[in-house]
Design an enzyme around this catalytic site. Sequence first.
Site, short mmCIF file in Angstrom:
data_model
loop_
_atom_site.label_atom_id
_atom_site.label_comp_id
_atom_site.label_asym_id
_atom_site.label_seq_id
_atom_site.Cartn_x
_atom_site.Cartn_y
_atom_site.Cartn_z
N ILE A 1 -6.58 9.20 -0.90
CA ILE A 1 -6.84 8.92 0.52
C ILE A 1 -6.04 7.70 0.91
CG2 ILE A 1 -8.80 7.38 0.17
CD1 ILE A 1 -8.40 10.07 2.94
N ASN B 1 -6.33 -0.60 -1.11
CA ASN B 1 -6.78 0.37 -0.12
C ASN B 1 -8.22 0.16 0.32
OD1 ASN B 1 -6.30 3.12 1.30
ND2 ASN B 1 -8.22 3.40 0.23
N HIS C 1 -3.85 1.01 -6.43
CA HIS C 1 -4.16 1.60 -5.13
C HIS C 1 -5.55 1.20 -4.65
CE1 HIS C 1 -5.62 4.85 -2.41
NE2 HIS C 1 -4.47 4.56 -1.82
N HIS D 1 0.83 -1.21 0.00
CA HIS D 1 0.00 0.00 0.00
C HIS D 1 0.86 1.26 0.00
CE1 HIS D 1 -3.27 2.60 2.16
NE2 HIS D 1 -3.12 2.94 0.89
N HIS E 1 1.58 4.97 -2.82
CA HIS E 1 1.76 6.35 -2.34
C HIS E 1 3.17 6.89 -2.59
CE1 HIS E 1 -1.97 7.08 0.10
NE2 HIS E 1 -2.06 5.75 -0.04
#
Length: 861
Positions: free
Chosen positions: A861, A716, A712, A521, A526
Amino acid sequence: MFPSLSPSNIPVIGNIFDKGRKIKGTVVLMRKNVLNIDLNSAVSSVVDGFSEFLGQIVTLQLVSSVHADSANGSKGKVGKKASLESWLTTLPSLTAGQQAFTVHFDWEDDIGVPGAFIIRNNHISEFFLVSLTLEDFPNHGDIHFVCNSWIYPASKYKKDRIFFSNKTYLPSETPAPLVKYREEELESLRGDGTGERKEWERIYDYATYNDLGDPSSEESTRPVLGGSSTYPYPRRGRTGRPRTTKDPNTESRLSKVMTFTIYVPRDENFGHTKMSDFLTYGLKSVSQSIQPSLNFLDKEFDSFEEVRDLYDRGIQLPTGILSSISDKLSGQILKEIFRTDGERLLKFPTPQVIQVNKSGWMTDEEFAREMLAGVNPGLICRLEEFPPKSKLDSQVYGDQTSKITKQQLEINMGGLTIDEAIKNKKLFILDHHDPIIPYLRRINQTSTKAYASRTILLLKEDGTLKPLAIELSKPHPDGDQFGLISEVHLPAETGVESAIWLLAKAYVVVNDSCYHQLVSHWLNTHAVIEPFVIATNRQLSVLHPVHKLLHPHYRDTMNINALARQVLINAGGIIEDTFLWGRYSLEMSSKIYKDWKFYEQALPADLLKRGMAESDPASPNGIRLVIEDYPYAVDGLDVYFAIYTWVQDYISFYYKTDEAVKQDSELQSWWKEAVEVGHEDKKDDPTWFKMQNRGELIETCTRIIWVSSALHAAVNFGQYPYGGYILNRPTLSRRFMPEKGTPEYDELSKDPHKVFLKTITPKDKTITDLSTIEILSRHTSDEFYLGQRDDGPYWTSDATPLEAFKRFGRKLEEIEGKITSRNKDGKFRNRYGPVNMPYTLLYPSSEVGLTGKGIPNSISI
């Protein structure tokens, strides 16, 4: 509200209503106070009124795309100033919070068709500029300028802000009068690399991860990640905050009360979205209020039923606790995120994994299924040699070869031998050994107690996976060089052996939870994308086709990453506090980044690397899955190649030859900087594309979009649906496996559930975990999904890319239908499993909230 508009109260300034030869335009913007969130009284109302925008408060000037001004460095001629005028109340395209104003520009023959406009804000407050549209420009039609940018008072800028029309140009094709403006805008975005960044600035620059710790104490000191072979890491956005006096290599951290002042370039900052801001406040609340206020809780859950009470009944608060927390949180946060009724706090929604079957998570089939269709489906590999070996340096760590024997496995293989199973591609492994072994001795010196793990699985005839054995390993007590001490556990359904087997699976899942959160993740989506965000804004003009292609996939990424550094992944942050890797979390992800390769971020390349697919020219996508019923891969390949086709259509329109790619100065600077600066510690990896042809550009952009959107989403938005039930995905282990002859073993035989609960994440950290991942698993009300754009229908003036984008949207709708059909097909058991939970994490669209589906454009997010 604004005052009513009538001839008697409209100030007439100069000759602005003499329309003579005028060009009419419409300016759409949002005022700052519309965007601010007052958490005690919701969104504040607009009170400034219409009158403050009249006169010379906000002025605009058109910039010619056809006529140069020799007196101004041959840049495009600049027209006369025009001011905002009438407030439009009936424009149908306006969304909530937006306001529209007319503006009239003088017709000037020596300006001709404008390619840009300059805006100057002479007011004391900033506003968000959405767009400018020139209506029915002579011999041209409407001209659209898509802005979506904060405009601060003119005193904050060295140069007035400029915005270009929605034309798309390669650098060599830019109209001569706009070339210098194009170059100057990029220069302003790069800055000079010095000074502390201010809120209103738009400067994109790089820094190492030197802001995670505080060297004032040993407990909070963390190594700098990035800039060394010991701790390689992608770069983050530079803030320029002062270095600490204790360690000049470490950047000073913000105080907790200043969480939201962390710098990111202004247009990367939350603020244009109410819901995103609200979620941000939620994370702050967990970090600053909920997490420190849980010491009233008993440390342990007494039973599995008490865990389920988190969803059925909530937590009863002792006297005074609610008022203490309420003093730190707004009423709206308490109500909307933490659902308190004044008597109970933190009554969580029931996670999908137990909505239908409350005990299905305990089965071996579900344990294995989640490796293919859970929240971390990209780690399982095909076993190609036996016994499994380690890549760790044997001079340092001794012999780390697995101690699992063929005999231990073959007793549950229905007559199949290991050699036959490997040859027939029937054996698989979830390997959590090498990443944790170098740190395991240090981890086990804390309150946590853990093992490295290897899990071997068999592919059954019905397409499901069957766990055969779990190896739990610890460093040798006499020293790392002596290798490992291993225990091999086999499946059992009755007696104390079944309790031991359930614990063994829990140790595996704890390892998987950490690897998922810190690597699959955080690192692999990110962190690795942020350098591309920075490089794109520094080197590719907004006029550039690749900038227009990638920009939607960067929305809010720098901001959520900055927030993560402040409250999630920092020293003592939520992740360190509630996950097994603890203070070594980011350091361990740095070690894993050493093996990261951009080339392998394509889903097909990743599947081939893990042995989960094989090349097959006869297959539609050129590869064939080894496990036919692999939901993440099946749905993911559909989405991946839809992205690829869209990118191919788009790039092929703007680049007719490979030579055009090589000759594109901005593109070459972008790629060089992304590789050599943004991912500097990996710049010598020979697998980087050289950016010498259209194929490499298409592959590059496809990977960036896949990672930012679908990958993602896959890792997520299932966090709460799967991990919201802590028994299913614990994040900590606190006791070793009970040994025969010990009181712990006796307790295990009498009350296995209580021992399980004493081993995994305790109650207070469970509350912190659930509060956090519930926030992070939600879709916001203003989300834009794959196949949509947040810059409206006029993001480019070129019809061919617009039509290709529509085809992309239709393809995604088709994929949604295919996913729905697969989920209804009973032969695909891995799509539901014993918990009766459909696999929807790669279903492209979603509603607002906690849905367990939907692919947003970006890591927002």
